[in-house]
Design a protein around this motif. Structure first.
Motif, short mmCIF file in Angstrom:
data_model
loop_
_atom_site.label_atom_id
_atom_site.label_comp_id
_atom_site.label_asym_id
_atom_site.label_seq_id
_atom_site.Cartn_x
_atom_site.Cartn_y
_atom_site.Cartn_z
N TYR A 138 7.94 8.61 -9.61
CA TYR A 138 8.03 9.11 -11.08
C TYR A 138 7.69 8.15 -11.95
CZ TYR A 138 10.69 12.71 -8.59
OH TYR A 138 10.98 13.55 -7.32
N GLY A 139 6.80 7.12 -11.63
CA GLY A 139 6.33 6.16 -12.63
C GLY A 139 6.69 4.57 -12.45
N ARG A 140 6.67 3.72 -13.29
CA ARG A 140 7.02 2.40 -12.81
C ARG A 140 8.40 2.05 -13.35
NH1 ARG A 140 2.41 -1.11 -13.66
NH2 ARG A 140 3.04 -2.22 -15.07
N PHE A 141 8.79 0.93 -12.57
CA PHE A 141 10.23 0.64 -12.50
C PHE A 141 10.20 -0.89 -12.04
CE2 PHE A 141 9.89 2.40 -8.74
CZ PHE A 141 10.32 1.39 -7.63
N TYR A 142 11.55 -1.70 -12.30
CA TYR A 142 11.66 -2.64 -11.88
C TYR A 142 12.51 -2.51 -10.67
CZ TYR A 142 10.53 -5.71 -15.79
OH TYR A 142 9.97 -6.33 -16.76
N GLY A 143 11.87 -3.29 -9.42
CA GLY A 143 12.51 -3.05 -8.03
C GLY A 143 12.81 -4.59 -7.80
N CYS A 144 13.86 -4.92 -6.87
CA CYS A 144 14.16 -6.17 -6.52
C CYS A 144 13.14 -6.58 -5.23
CB CYS A 144 15.53 -5.90 -5.90
SG CYS A 144 16.16 -7.72 -5.25
N ASP A 145 12.80 -7.77 -5.44
CA ASP A 145 11.76 -8.34 -4.38
C ASP A 145 12.32 -8.69 -3.23
OD1 ASP A 145 9.79 -8.44 -6.46
OD2 ASP A 145 10.37 -10.24 -7.22
N SER A 146 13.81 -8.67 -3.09
CA SER A 146 14.36 -8.87 -1.95
C SER A 146 14.43 -7.45 -1.08
CB SER A 146 15.72 -9.62 -2.03
OG SER A 146 15.77 -10.47 -2.60
N TYR A 147 14.01 -6.53 -1.56
CA TYR A 147 14.02 -5.29 -0.61
C TYR A 147 13.54 -5.11 0.52
CZ TYR A 147 13.09 -0.15 0.07
OH TYR A 147 13.22 0.95 0.56
N PRO A 148 14.16 -4.61 1.65
CA PRO A 148 15.19 -3.58 1.51
C PRO A 148 16.60 -4.11 1.60
CG PRO A 148 14.40 -3.79 3.78
CD PRO A 148 13.29 -4.70 3.09
N ARG A 149 16.59 -5.63 1.78
CA ARG A 149 17.97 -6.25 1.67
C ARG A 149 18.87 -5.64 0.40
NH1 ARG A 149 20.01 -10.74 -0.48
NH2 ARG A 149 18.14 -11.54 -1.06
N CYS A 150 17.99 -5.95 -0.70
CA CYS A 150 18.56 -5.33 -2.18
C CYS A 150 17.98 -4.19 -2.57
CB CYS A 150 18.95 -6.60 -3.07
SG CYS A 150 19.27 -6.20 -4.54
N THR A 151 18.54 -3.09 -2.94
CA THR A 151 17.94 -1.83 -3.30
C THR A 151 17.94 -1.83 -4.88
OG1 THR A 151 20.12 -0.41 -2.70
CG2 THR A 151 18.24 -0.93 -1.15
N ASN A 152 18.55 -2.47 -5.65
CA ASN A 152 18.90 -2.57 -7.29
C ASN A 152 17.33 -2.27 -7.80
OD1 ASN A 152 21.44 -2.93 -7.17
ND2 ASN A 152 21.23 -5.25 -7.46
N ILE A 153 17.30 -1.22 -8.64
CA ILE A 153 16.27 -0.97 -9.33
C ILE A 153 16.58 -0.81 -11.00
CG2 ILE A 153 15.24 0.34 -7.74
CD1 ILE A 153 16.23 3.05 -9.11
N LYS A 154 15.73 -0.85 -11.84
CA LYS A 154 16.13 -0.79 -13.42
C LYS A 154 14.70 -0.25 -14.05
CE LYS A 154 17.25 -3.90 -17.12
NZ LYS A 154 17.48 -5.46 -17.42
N LYS A 155 15.21 0.49 -15.07
CA LYS A 155 14.22 1.03 -15.83
C LYS A 155 13.46 0.05 -16.54
CE LYS A 155 16.20 5.73 -16.80
NZ LYS A 155 16.72 6.55 -18.03
#
Length: 234
Positions: A216-233
């Motif tokens: 659904y477009g671009r977003f901020y995703g944690c570089d530690s994924y999948p250990r961390c699943t935090n995202i931000k608009k």
């Protein structure tokens, strides 16, 4: 009981433009077939005009580069505006990201210095941006203070801008400004997305977050994924 949705005045006018001629023709010719033919012709002309207007509006947005701006982060938006103003003959400088005293860019032309705060937002810009740019005008000895966003402004921000003589440029004004300054503004926007890397930000897990491309477009995703699943608009 659900409230009845208010009808669009434009739709009401279009209805009169279609029904009115039908009744007039029917009255004078006594032929409902003739009335339908005239109404059908008018309906076709109106529909064609609305389709053409919609196509022109979409093309205008495409040429402005606003769709690419919606995919940028704040740093890329600042860089884009810097290049846009330079393409229109301005002397432009992006301020330091730390200690910018409320201004992201300082642009000058014809003896006028403008302090600008750039807000690539997914929601209306609030009063804080107006307060900061008003202070920046004094600090940089600027003649004007502008806030530019791809979104809109809160009512409080608009009221503060009026009292502090700050110019607010919202989405529609931004599109008009970009096309006026450079008819190929979309090229600059596309080049910015392709060549300027979005800034990393800090995640709650203390890792970094980068701009990712999702369904659904671009977003901020944690570089530690999948250990961390935090995202931000963006």
């Amino acid at each position: 009981m659900a409230r009845r949705k208010k009808s669009d005045p434009l739709d009401q006018l279009l209805g009169l433009l279609i029904v009115g001629p039908f009744l007039v023709v029917l009255y004078y010719t006594k032929s409902w077939q003739m009335g339908l033919a005239v109404s059908g012709l008018i309906f076709g002309l109106i529909l064609g005009y609305r389709i053409l207007s919609s196509m022109k509006a979409k093309e205008r947005l495409r040429m402005s580069g606003i769709n690419q701006i919606d995919e940028m982060d704040g740093f890329q938006f600042e860089y884009y505006l810097d290049q846009l103003f330079k393409s229109h003959g301005y002397k432009s400088k992006v301020t330091s990201s730390v200690g910018d005293y409320g201004a992201d860019l300082i642009v000058e032309k014809n003896g006028q210095k403008i302090a600008i705060q750039a807000k690539r937002y997914s929601k209306p810009v609030g009063i804080k941006a107006v307060q900061e740019i008003a202070a920046a005008v004094s600090y940089y000895s600027a003649d004007q203070g502008w806030v530019i966003t791809n979104n809109g402004y809160t009512k409080q921000a608009e009221q503060m801008a009026t009292s502090t003589n700050v110019k607010l440029i919202a989405r529609d004004e931004l599109v008009t400004m970009m096309l006026k300054m450079n008819p190929n503004a979309n090229v600059i926007a596309k080049q910015t997305l392709e060549t300027v890397e979005a800034k990393k930000i800090r995640c709650k897990c203390d890792s970094t977050m980068s701009v990712k491309q999702g369904k659904y477009g671009r977003f901020y995703g944690c570089d530690s994924y999948p250990r961390c699943t935090n995202i931000k608009k963006l």
